[in-house]
Design a protein around this motif. Structure first.
Motif, short mmCIF file in Angstrom:
data_model
loop_
_atom_site.label_atom_id
_atom_site.label_comp_id
_atom_site.label_asym_id
_atom_site.label_seq_id
_atom_site.Cartn_x
_atom_site.Cartn_y
_atom_site.Cartn_z
N ARG A 1 13.80 -8.38 2.75
CA ARG A 1 13.35 -7.09 1.96
C ARG A 1 13.26 -7.42 0.43
O ARG A 1 12.21 -7.00 -0.29
N GLU A 2 14.15 -8.06 0.01
CA GLU A 2 14.12 -8.41 -1.50
C GLU A 2 13.05 -9.37 -1.81
O GLU A 2 12.32 -9.21 -2.66
N GLN A 3 12.81 -10.29 -0.72
CA GLN A 3 11.59 -11.12 -0.96
C GLN A 3 10.30 -10.33 -0.93
O GLN A 3 9.59 -10.69 -1.75
N LEU A 4 10.31 -9.59 -0.05
CA LEU A 4 8.98 -8.54 0.15
C LEU A 4 8.75 -7.92 -1.15
O LEU A 4 7.61 -7.79 -1.53
N GLY A 5 10.01 -7.20 -1.66
CA GLY A 5 9.82 -6.50 -2.97
C GLY A 5 9.05 -7.35 -4.17
O GLY A 5 8.42 -7.09 -4.88
N ARG A 6 9.89 -8.71 -4.21
CA ARG A 6 9.32 -9.69 -5.23
C ARG A 6 8.09 -9.84 -5.11
O ARG A 6 7.12 -9.94 -6.16
#
Length: 760
Positions: free
Chosen positions: A252-257
């Motif tokens: 999810r953090e990667q998708l946010g970035r």
């Protein structure tokens, strides 16, 4: 006779009964795509593409989870659980329909159903000992497993066994048939290089023991029995759940970035992130364009493509300490908007942008760790404002000059009229006649000045007639030969077959005199050259935007250019060129370029000056071309060819060669101009000669636009890229590979038009 499964001889009768039943079961099928239904023996089925549940599913998990090991574990767990549940459900359905209770009989339909459903062919080994207790043991092969086939068809291999759904389905079916927990492990797999896909099914508590026993009994396979996994139905370790939760959070953090990065790229302005030392960490595409940056793959850093000069709006140079980002890093405070211009070396144009900066701080220590800079390109706005300001100034000066000239002419009538009348009265009086003649000469010079003022204001008298412009240029050059320094060479680049232009010949000769004299004098005492070019072509709105004109519209113009390699002009000087009486010479010659501007505007044309210090100057005049009547090609005029290329030299060669052999030639400098020129002249154009690689619009895109206007017109591809040309060759009438000579050019044009070779 068994065709869909291979089993030990004692089990054959039961499996033959199962094969007969399942065969009849699958024979009763119907396909109703209009109702989105596939039914077999009254049961609704769905078709699933094999690759989507095997190699492609693993690739999707890899993209989502990143880690190879975790994505593999997740994929195996999901597919095994799904297939195991399906196997148990199907086993119960078939046992009920076949009305059998014996465990072997209940198992028998599973492998046959497997074959009819397209999963795999099952070959059960004689070593197998299936029993409804903890001693259950089944050794079997799947020589045509859909999962291994999918991996191999995709050209991929795996260090792990991949037939996890086959393991899950078969163990689920047998678990229901024998009423004991069972699990299957694939010990050999074609996707990891083995000859077959081999499975061992046993109780979960004894599966590892069964695998070790097999290896002991078959030492020839000891080195190959590796990479197998034992899955258990719907039970997962707590640490795996925690790991998966962490991986989901990371995902999810990667998708946010990634979302933030896409949003930054989509912004209309530039965004740059810099470190504490001022080094650029990242920049979006717009910032790269404005600042002239690029990403160096070797150093993995953002670098500048050129050295630049930064200035304030008033022209003062801006130092690094003046930049908003430097102030934000130094003070830790957000910086207000500042407008700065960036000029590339040797280029007169300035790129303007509004810069803002805000410092970034460490959340824990509050120390400044870097800064974010935003920049909004306002170059077009600045150009428009400058153009509007210049236009308003010239209009005001024009009104003023026209009014002065009108009133001054009235005064000159009185002076000149009385002087000439006085001469007629006094006769040859030696005392008065010379004085009256000087008054007369002075008045005539003043009248010439007022005529120039009227030309500048656009109110001068015009006597329009057809003029051979190339001839007028050569004539003016001969007349000015005595004034032009001997070390200055004149060169001509004239498009052949140019029609006359409708102009005031006297005024145009005055323009030519000004332009040629200015170009020659810019060289000073140095040797140099002045190039005078004339061509007729389509001029776009973007090109007219950089010109001085009164409402010119895109269209066909005769373009007169005078280019020198003299000292050039600064931006400040270039901004005053059209001011009345402005000059950089010790002694000027009246209104100069101001009169030239007035004459051009009076002819509904446009003028553009490009110049830079140390580079030289080019002045281009755009005079409306004559609207030629559309006539069918004759024996002397073989038709019109439109040549589209961004190289001036290529356009010149094509124009000279084709004009000399009876063709009328139109030229355009890129795909956008080419499409516009074709649309305007499509009734005349018999052939388009199109370059492949051009700015603004390439040859393929231009071809598609032209085909929409005229699907039948031949379009000949001209390209220096052999491979690129070959890819698109079917879309064009033919290919003319660069470099080419005049013979190859003529031959290609004639072939495209279906003409006989031109006889010289």
């Amino acid at each position: 006779m068994l065709k869909t499964v291979r089993v030990p001889e004692p089990l054959a009768p039961l499996f033959e009964q199962a094969q007969s039943y399942v065969s009849a079961y699958f024979a009763d099928r119907s396909f109703e795509p209009e109702r989105a239904r596939i039914e077999i023996a009254g049961q609704r089925y769905v078709l699933v593409r094999a690759g989507a549940l095997s190699v492609e599913f693993h690739e999707l998990m890899q993209r989502l989870y990143g880690s190879v090991d975790e994505s593999h574990a997740v994929a195996h767990g999901l597919l095994f659980d799904l297939a195991h549940a399906m196997g148990m459900a199907d086993a119960g359905t078939f046992a009920g329909r076949m009305e059998v209770t014996d465990p072997i009989a209940r198992m028998s339909a599973g492998p046959v159903h497997f074959a009819y459903a397209g999963w795999a062919f099952v070959d059960i080994s004689a070593e197998s000992k299936p029993s409804p207790n903890d001693d259950f043991y089944l050794l079997y092969d799947h020589p045509y497993s859909f999962e291994s086939d999918s991996w191999l068809a995709a050209g991929k291999s795996s260090p792990h066994a991949v037939c996890v759904m086959n393991s899950g389905y078969s163990s689920g079916w047998c678990e229901h048939a024998f009423g004991v927990p069972l699990v299957a492990a694939e010990i050999l797999c074609r996707a990891k290089g083995d000859d077959t896909c081999r499975f061992i099914m046993a109780s979960p508590s004894r599966i590892e023991e069964r695998i070790r026993a097999y290896v002991s009994d078959h030492p020839e396979h000891a080195g190959r029995v590796a990479g197998y996994e034992v899955e258990s139905f719907l039970t997962k370790r707590t640490d795996a759940q925690l790991l998966r939760s962490n991986l989901e959070l990371q995902r999810r953090e990667q998708l946010g970035r990634e979302l933030n990065a896409r949003l930054v790229e989509a912004l209309p302005g530039g965004v740059v992130e810099v470190g504490r030392d001022g080094a650029i960490r990242s920049a979006n595409a717009e910032a790269m364009r404005i600042l002239g940056l690029s990403y160096d793959v070797l150093t993995q850093r953002v670098i500048s493509d050129f050295e630049s000069e930064t200035i304030f709006e008033d022209g003062r140079p801006a130092t690094v300490e003046d930049y908003p980002v430097a102030k934000a890093l130094a003070t830790g405070e957000a910086q207000a908007a500042v407008t700065l211009g960036v000029r590339r070396p040797g280029k007169p144009e300035v790129s303007w942008a509004v810069y803002r900066a805000v410092a970034m701080r460490d959340p824990a220590t509050q120390e400044v760790t870097g800064a974010v800079v935003t920049l909004l390109d306002i170059t077009d706005r600045k150009r428009f404002e400058d153009k509007l300001r210049q236009t308003q100034k010239l209009e005001s000066l024009g009104v003023l000059a026209g009014g002065i000239a009108h009133d001054f002419n009235n005064l000159l009538v009185t002076i000149l009229g009385n002087a000439t009348f006085a001469k007629s009265i006094c006769g040859d009086d030696p005392r008065l006649t010379p004085l009256l003649e000087e008054i007369e000469i002075g008045a005539q010079r003043a009248a010439e000045l007022t005529r120039q003022m009227l030309d500048y204001s656009g109110e001068g008298k015009m006597k329009v007639s057809p003029l051979d412009l190339p001839g007028a240029v050569r004539e003016m050059a001969r007349l000015l030969a005595a004034l032009i320094p001997k070390q200055v060479e004149l060169h001509y680049q004239f498009q052949e077959g140019l029609p006359p232009v409708d102009v005031d010949a006297t005024q145009i000769r005055q323009v030519l005199m000004n332009l040629i004299t200015n170009a020659a004098e810019s060289l000073g005492e140095r040797a140099g050259r002045v190039v005078i070019g004339i061509e007729q072509r389509f001029v776009t709105e973007s090109e007219l935007f950089g010109c001085q004109h009164d409402g010119c519209k895109p269209g066909n113009f005769v373009v007169l250019s005078v280019k020198d390699d003299g000292d050039g002009m600064s931006e400040q000087t270039r901004g005053k060129v059209f001011d009345p009486f402005f000059t950089t010479k010790f002694q000027g010659r009246g209104l100069g370029m101001a009169a030239v501007l007035g004459i051009v505007r009076g002819h509904h044309g446009a003028i553009r000056i490009d110049s830079a210090l140390g580079v030289g100057t080019e002045v281009r005049l755009f005079l409306p071309a004559r609207e030629a009547a559309v006539t069918p090609p004759t024996s002397s005029v073989r038709g019109t060819v439109l040549v589209v290329d961004d190289d001036v030299g290529v356009l010149g060669v094509a124009r000279r060669v084709l004009s000399a052999h009876g063709y009328r030639v139109l030229t355009a400098g890129n795909g956008v101009e080419g499409v516009a020129c074709f649309e305007r002249n499509r009734a005349e154009v018999r052939l388009v000669l199109m370059d492949m690689t051009m700015p603004q619009m390439n040859g393929v895109d231009a071809l598609h636009r032209i085909r929409q206007l005229d699907p039948a017109v031949p379009v000949l591809l001209s390209s220096g890229y052999g491979a690129s040309a070959a890819v698109h060759s079917s879309q064009f009438t033919g290919i003319l590979v660069k470099p080419y000579g005049f013979a190859e050019l003529l031959a290609a044009v004639q072939r495209s038009l279906g003409e006989a070779p031109f006889e010289r």
